[in-house]
Design a protein around this motif. Structure first.
Motif, PDB file in Angstrom:
ATOM      1  N   ILE A  23      68.058   1.028 -39.253  1.00  5.52           N
ATOM      2  CA  ILE A  23      68.668   0.479 -40.466  1.00  5.52           C
ATOM      3  C   ILE A  23      68.739  -1.043 -40.390  1.00  5.52           C
ATOM      4  N   ALA A  24      69.164  -1.573 -39.255  1.00 13.04           N
ATOM      5  CA  ALA A  24      69.321  -3.021 -39.100  1.00 13.04           C
ATOM      6  C   ALA A  24      67.996  -3.752 -39.314  1.00 13.04           C
TER       7      ALA A  24
ATOM      8  N   GLN B 110      69.732   4.675 -32.232  1.00  5.48           N
ATOM      9  CA  GLN B 110      68.392   4.607 -32.821  1.00  5.48           C
ATOM     10  C   GLN B 110      68.461   4.462 -34.340  1.00  5.48           C
ATOM     11  N   ALA B 111      69.337   5.223 -34.968  1.00  3.79           N
ATOM     12  CA  ALA B 111      69.475   5.159 -36.422  1.00  3.79           C
ATOM     13  C   ALA B 111      69.974   3.783 -36.854  1.00  3.79           C
ATOM     14  N   ALA B 112      70.959   3.250 -36.146  1.00  2.00           N
ATOM     15  CA  ALA B 112      71.507   1.934 -36.490  1.00  2.00           C
ATOM     16  C   ALA B 112      70.454   0.839 -36.327  1.00  2.00           C
ATOM     17  N   GLN B 113      69.640   0.917 -35.286  1.00  2.00           N
ATOM     18  CA  GLN B 113      68.573  -0.065 -35.095  1.00  2.00           C
ATOM     19  C   GLN B 113      67.538   0.039 -36.218  1.00  2.00           C
TER      20      GLN B 113
ATOM     21  N   ILE C 251      76.411  -5.878 -40.166  1.00  2.46           N
ATOM     22  CA  ILE C 251      76.331  -4.964 -41.309  1.00  2.46           C
ATOM     23  C   ILE C 251      77.650  -4.200 -41.430  1.00  2.46           C
ATOM     24  N   PRO C 252      78.416  -4.433 -42.505  1.00  5.86           N
ATOM     25  CA  PRO C 252      79.682  -3.713 -42.676  1.00  5.86           C
ATOM     26  C   PRO C 252      79.442  -2.247 -43.044  1.00  5.86           C
TER      27      PRO C 252
END
Length: 138
Positions: free
Chosen positions: A58-59, A53-56, A84-85
């Motif tokens: 941010i993306a 959820q956090a990565a989505q 995203i590196p």
């Protein structure tokens, strides 16, 4: 360049958080001007899937790179798929210091997760939840 730094607070002088998926705040920073925006992590209290959820989250905000102390396999998978590196800042310090280290090129870019899943939940040793697991086995 717009980067994200995991944080325990909402300013550039807040302590950097060593946890990606369940950190309290995300600080989005323009590395040229140091203009920033702080957002609360909507996945911090998620019952499960916080890293994804956090990565989505941010993306969807269009960052060029992430600086954190750790990133788990599920979050890394989403971030990698989004191109995203992720850079590790293990020395801690403030968000500002993490941005300066990123700009100086001293942070390690990871090619995968550097911690197991559920790292930020405090899981692991002691998960018997007080039920006497391991006692009186003789």
């Amino acid at each position: 360049m717009k980067i994200l730094v995991t944080s325990t607070g909402t300013t550039l002088d807040a302590a950097m958080s060593p946890i990606f998926g369940r950190c309290p705040s995300y600080i989005f920073v323009d590395t040229e001007t140091l203009a920033f925006e702080a957002l609360s992590n909507p996945a911090m209290g998620a019952a499960g899937g916080a890293g994804i959820q956090a990565a989505q989250f941010i993306a969807q905000r269009g960052v060029d790179a992430i600086v954190s102390g750790n990133v788990g396999p599920n979050a890394y998978g989403v971030l990698n798929s989004a191109g995203i590196p992720v850079y590790l800042c293990r020395q801690g310090g403030t968000v500002r210091q993490a941005v300066e280290a990123f700009k100086a090129g001293t942070l390690e870019q990871v090619g995968g997760s550097n911690v197991p899943g559920h790292f930020g939940t405090g899981g692991g040793v002691g998960r018997g939840m007080g039920r006497g697991m391991g006692r009186n086995r003789f």
